[in-house]
Every structure is written in structure tokens, then in C-alpha cells.
Write a protein that holds these residues in place. Structure first.
Motif: not given
Length: 636
Positions: A156, A182, A197
Motif C-alpha cells: 500500500d 507514502n 508494484k
């Protein structure tokens, strides 16, 4: 335990033999907690012989720090007649301390009340745990102190761990600042994080993918990412990776790619310039190429006096351009004098890059680029711009040369037609008059005969003048025109020429009274004045003024008329061979050599011939003065 001496093994004997040969280490203790018997497994664990420890308190083989609970247990068990205890202690074995789990139980029997002590060696387990702890500490030290930027993050985007090398690379003073971000926030292009990802989920590894990251100060760096996906026992997934900064390498590669693009673009532009005769189309391609290769918002070529947009290209998404607001004077003030590009802040914001285009036919040219952000031009970018302007200049020069050649061909054609007209017309008149006189000589009155002969002389004089101009032009072209200067009375020469020019009664010619002495070739000075006065008579108004001025070194003779004058765009061209500013269909065309010859003659006599408009045409003949003889009559 006592040996009962029975010939047949009793149950106790069997129990004792089983105890002694048991795989698990065991020790029998008496009621006071002293060692009575040790089996082979316990002796091996403790690395001692049984007779060495027999009779000793059991707590004596235990590390003093671990004895307290055992001593209390022996006291309480003897008091209550029951009990057991399980503890992890260190025992003092012959080969050094060992970690064991000890279980002691109170055993009540008629004759042998005491305790049974069982041992479970934990040494290997402890060593393994210690090794794991040491390995974890070692890895953490390796992770935190390694010179390579390392990270751990979740799918995430949560950054779980980052080392100091990563923090330094990203411009942060401590890794903790990265943990508050993040991972997506670090990517210049968020889609790059999605690509990272996606590949880790698909293949489990990331081998050398390049990404552009944003540092704390907003600057960009390029990194090469090596990562793997790790599945933990609790079902969670961690991305663990190492980053290597490749900014310099990437910029070098980008510079090579950009240089190759620029070279290919210049090559394509050069091919287009060679194949096309449309200067505007080539210029438009050049400015479009400039805008696209340098990633500008707009580009244009402006030229002429005043500056006007000759070719322009805007980015498709550009709704308004600064170019529309630029002032020509402001642009010209920014032009560097060494054919170099300069980028400045625009008067209304944004950035303006200006590069001069090499002068073409006397016209100023500028290649102008507009961008919202500073283009930060490299040396390669400047060389590219210079190459573009060189191609543009060559294209414009070739176009101008082609137009000049076409005009020259047209002038040559007109010259042939004009010379045919100018020679044929007086020749026709002469032939007609000669035939008339030849056939009717005795019938023609003397007065009329004289007028006809004068007309023949005038017509042949015009042809002589025309031929003289042609000869002068030809000789000047090959450098074989002789000039012999001497002191001359300027007004006398002017007056002689004026009297020889045939005029109508509606035309007046005035000559100033000044009579300075000039150094000139008398024949050539008369030829110049004849051409200037004839030109004024033919194309000027009804009034011609000839004025003379001077100083100690130079004399200026102005031949002015009150006609319409020469159009501005032709005021220099009229001095070129076969050029004429006046092409009226109602007037016979001239050869177009008179002014060309006159300027050449003036310059051969250390002078010049120029044109200006001052309420009519004014031709100024400049010659050297003769100071010692400034006035022919001796006055001074």
C-alpha cells in the motif's frame, strides 16, 4: 536406593536398570536433596563421573544465581510431603555451563523417600536463539549502516524501514522522515510506483528498473531499483529493495539521445532545405522542429524592419502565447552580438530565448522561443539552435538569390527590349530624315533643312550617349576603364551639359551660382551629369534644381526634381544594372544603366553617388575638392 541382594530381579531392580539406561538424563536425590545416583545420560550431560558428584547437594551443580527457587522447593516439599518444580537453570557441567530445563518431583516411599530430578539440555536451543538474535542485530546493523540506500515497504506504499543512505539520497536528515511518507509521494510520476508494484506482484523481483524520484527540496534524481517481494509467516507481504542513484549516467544517456535527435533533426532540415524552394515552408519546419526538440511552448522566426513574424509554430495545447505581446525593440535589445542564444524573463512572464539569424540581404532575423519554464539550455541545445539558424539563413539567402536571378533575367530581357527600342527609335528618325533629304534636297527650304540636320545630330548624339554607357559598364566590369582627374570648374561643366539636353518649354532647370573646383575626369563628369539631368527630365517633375555646396575637402552636387520620387524599396536597387524604378507603360523604357555607370564613375574618382527623397528625388554627387583652387575666378 539399596541393593536388596535377591537372586531374582525384583521390580525395583528392573526400575533401577531402566533408570540407569534411560535416554533422558535423571538423578535420584535423598530427602535432603543430596545426589544418590546418576544415570549414564545425566553423567554424559554433566560431563562428570558418578562418584565425583555422589553425596553432593543437587543445588551444588546449579549456577548460584539459579539456586534460590530450588532450595525453597526442597524445604517446602519436605514439609508438605509433596510437590514438584520446573525451572530453566544453568548447570555447572564439566565442559562448562549448560542451559537445562530441570524438573524435580517429591517421591514418597516406605524406605527411599526422596526426589527424582530430570534434566533436558537446552544448550543447542539457546545457542540457536542467540545466533538468531545476533544475526538479526547484525542484519539490522548492516541495513542501517550500509552505504547503499535500502528500504522495506508494504504494497500500500507504507515505508516500514529506510536506512540513512536512503535518507541522504532523498535529501532528508534522518530516516524517520521517510517513514512518515507514502512511497508514492517520492515518485515524480505516480504511475511508476504502480509499475513497480505490478512487476513485484507478477514476478516477485525487480531487476534494475529506473525511476525518477523527488528529493525533499523538490529536485529530481534518477535511481535504479533492485527489489524482491517477501511473504511473511503472518501472511503479510513486504517489498525489500536497494536503490542506486544513476542520475549522472541517466543524464549522460539522455544527453546522447538528445544529441542524436538534434543531429537527425538538423540532417532532415538540411535535406528539406536542399529539396524545397519554398523558404517559408522550410522556415516553418525549422521553428516547429525547434519547438519540439527543445520542448518549448512556442517558437517563431521574425525578420524584417520592423520585425514581423515570418514563420511560427505553437504547441497544440497552447491557448495564449507570450509571443503576441513581445515588442520588436525589446527583442532587439536582447540579441547577443556573438551569434549566441540568450534566455531572459519575458516582459509579461515566462521565458524568452532569442538567437540572431545571420543577416540576409540586409534584413534582421531572430529565432525566438517561448516557454513557461526556464528551458535551461545546454551547450548542445545552443549548438542545435545555431545549426537551425544557419540552415534558415542559407535557405533565405538561396531564396533571395533565386529572386535576384529571376529579376536579373527579367531585367536582361527588358534590357534587350529597351536597347532595341532606344537604338531603333533614333535610328528610324535619322533614316527617315536622311531619305527625305536625299529625295527632296532641292525642294526643302534652307531653314527646314537646318532643323532636320539638327534633329539628325540630336538623335545620333543620344545613340552615342547610350553606346558610351554600355562601353563604360563593360570596361568597368573588367577593370579597364581609364580615369584621368584634373581640376575642373564644376559650374562650367554643369552648364554645358544643361545646354546640351533638349527640354520642352514646360520644364525649367536652375543651376546655383557657386563654382567650386573639383578633381574629376572631365569626360566622366559630363557623362555623370548628363545621366542625372536626363533622368530628372525623363522621370522627374517640371522643375529641376542643381545646387553645389562644398567644404575644404569635398564638393557636393545635388540634382533635385519635384517629381514623385523613387519608391522606398527601390532606392538602392536603382543603382544596380538594368534596374528601373519607373516602368510606366506610357513612357519608353530606358536601358537601366545610367545610374549604375554614374555611381561607378563617381567612385572611381574618389567620390560617390547617393539618393534621398526630400519633397522629390535628390541625387547627390560627391567629389574631391581642389582646395588651392577652390573658386575658378580666384575668389575665396
Amino acid at each position: 536406593m539399596t541393593d536388596r541382594g535377591d537372586s531374582q530381579p525384583t521390580r525395583e531392580d528392573r526400575h533401577r536398570r531402566a533408570f540407569l539406561s534411560a535416554a533422558l538424563p535423571g538423578i535420584w536425590l535423598d530427602a535432603r536433596g543430596r545426589i544418590v545416583e546418576v544415570n549414564d545420560a545425566a553423567a554424559e550431560l554433566l560431563d562428570v563421573k558418578e562418584d565425583f558428584i555422589s553425596g553432593r547437594p543437587a543445588v551444588s551443580i546449579v549456577d548460584p544465581e539459579d539456586r534460590h527457587d530450588l532450595v525453597n522447593f526442597f524445604i517446602e516439599a519436605n514439609a508438605s510431603g509433596e510437590g514438584s518444580i520446573l525451572r530453566t537453570v544453568r548447570v555447572l557441567a564439566g565442559d562448562g555451563p549448560r542451559s537445562v530445563k530441570v524438573g524435580i518431583a517429591y517421591v514418597a516411599a516406605d524406605e527411599d523417600t526422596g526426589f527424582f530430578m530430570q534434566l533436558h539440555d537446552l544448550t543447542d536451543l539457546k545457542v540457536t536463539e542467540a545466533a538468531l538474535d545476533e544475526s538479526e542485530q547484525s542484519y539490522r546493523s548492516f541495513f542501517e549502516d550500509h552505504a547503499v540506500a535500502m528500504y522495506r515497504s508494504r504494497p500500500d506504499g507504507e515505508i516500514v524501514e529506510a536506512n540513512f543512505a536512503f535518507a541522504s539520497m532523498a535529501g532528508y536528515p534522518h530516516p524517520k522522515y521517510l517513514l512518515s511518507l507514502n512511497a508514492t509521494e517520492l515518485f515524480i510520476r505516480p504511475q511508476d510506483r504502480d509499475a513497480q508494484k505490478s512487476e513485484l506482484e507478477r514476478t516477485g523481483t525487480l531487476r534494475g528498473r529506473d525511476f525518477e524520484l523527488r528529493r525533499e527540496d523538490g529536485s529530481a534524481i534518477w535511481v535504479r531499483d533492485f527489489a524482491k517481494e517477501i511473504s511473511r509467516g503472518d501472511g503479510t507481504v513486504i517489498y525489500e529493495g536497494a536503490l542506486f542513484e544513476v542520475t549522472e549516467r541517466y543524464l549522460a544517456e539522455a544527453q546522447l539521445r538528445n544529441r542524436a535527435l538534434q543531429q537527425a533533426s538538423i540532417s532532415a532540415l538540411g535535406q528539406l532545405a536542399l529539396q524545397s524552394q519554398d523558404a517559408h515552408a522550410v522556415s516553418l519546419s525549422a521553428v516547429r522542429m525547434t519547438q519540439e526538440v527543445l520542448r518549448l511552448d512556442s517558437a517563431a522566426l521574425v525578420r524584417g524592419e520592423p520585425l514581423k513574424s515570418f514563420a511560427r509554430w505553437d504547441a497544440p495545447d497552447l491557448t495564449a502565447t507570450i509571443l503576441d505581446e513581445l515588442d520588436a525593440g525589446w527583442l532587439m535589445s536582447k540579441v547577443p552580438g556573438d551569434h549566441a542564444a540568450v534566455t531572459v524573463t519575458g516582459p509579461e512572464g515566462g521565458f524568452v530565448t532569442v538567437l540572431p539569424v545571420p543577416d540576409v540581404n540586409g534584413q534582421t532575423g531572430l529565432l525566438v522561443g517561448i516557454s513557461r519554464d526556464d528551458p535551461n539550455l545546454s551547450d548542445d541545445d545552443v549548438h542545435f539552435l545555431q545549426a537551425v539558424t544557419t540552415v534558415i539563413a542559407a535557405t533565405l539567402e538561396r531564396s533571395e538569390s533565386r529572386h535576384r536571378l529571376e529579376a536579373l533575367v527579367q531585367s536582361k530581357d527588358e534590357f534587350i527590349a529597351s536597347i532595341s527600342h532606344e537604338v531603333r527609335t533614333p535610328l528610324t528618325v535619322v533614316m527617315g530624315i536622311a531619305h527625305e533629304l536625299d529625295s527632296r534636297w532641292n525642294e526643302v527650304e534652307p531653314q527646314e533643312r537646318a532643323e532636320l540636320l539638327e534633329l539628325i545630330v540630336g538623335q545620333t548624339s543620344e545613340m552615342s550617349d547610350l553606346i558610351e554607357d554600355l562601353l563604360v559598364a563593360a570596361r568597368a566590369d573588367i577593370g579597364k576603364l581609364p580615369i584621368h582627374v584634373e581640376p575642373l570648374d564644376a559650374r562650367t561643366v554643369i552648364s554645358e551639359v544643361v545646354e546640351s539636353v533638349r527640354t520642352t518649354g514646360e520644364l525649367s532647370i536652375s543651376v546655383s551660382e557657386h563654382s567650386p573646383v573639383v578633381y574629376a575626369d572631365p569626360v566622366r563628369l559630363r557623362q555623370i551629369m548628363r545621366n542625372l539631368i536626363t533622368n530628372a527630365v525623363r522621370y522627374g517633375g517640371d522643375e529641376i534644381r542643381i545646387t553645389v555646396s562644398h567644404d575644404d575637402h569635398r564638393v557636393w552636387i545635388d540634382v533635385a526634381d519635384n517629381g514623385e520620387g523613387v519608391p522606398p524599396e527601390s532606392r538602392e536597387a536603382i543603382f544596380e544594372a538594368y534596374e528601373r524604378a519607373h516602368r510606366s507603360a506610357g513612357r519608353p523604357g530606358s536601358v537601366g544603366l545610367g545610374l549604375t555607370v554614374s555611381r561607378r564613375l563617381a567612385r572611381l574618382m574618389d567620390g560617390d553617388l547617393r539618393y534621398r527623397f526630400d519633397e522629390g528625388s535628390v541625387f547627390t554627387l560627391e567629389l574631391a575638392a581642389a582646395p588651392a583652387l577652390m573658386f575658378w575666378n580666384g575668389s575665396g
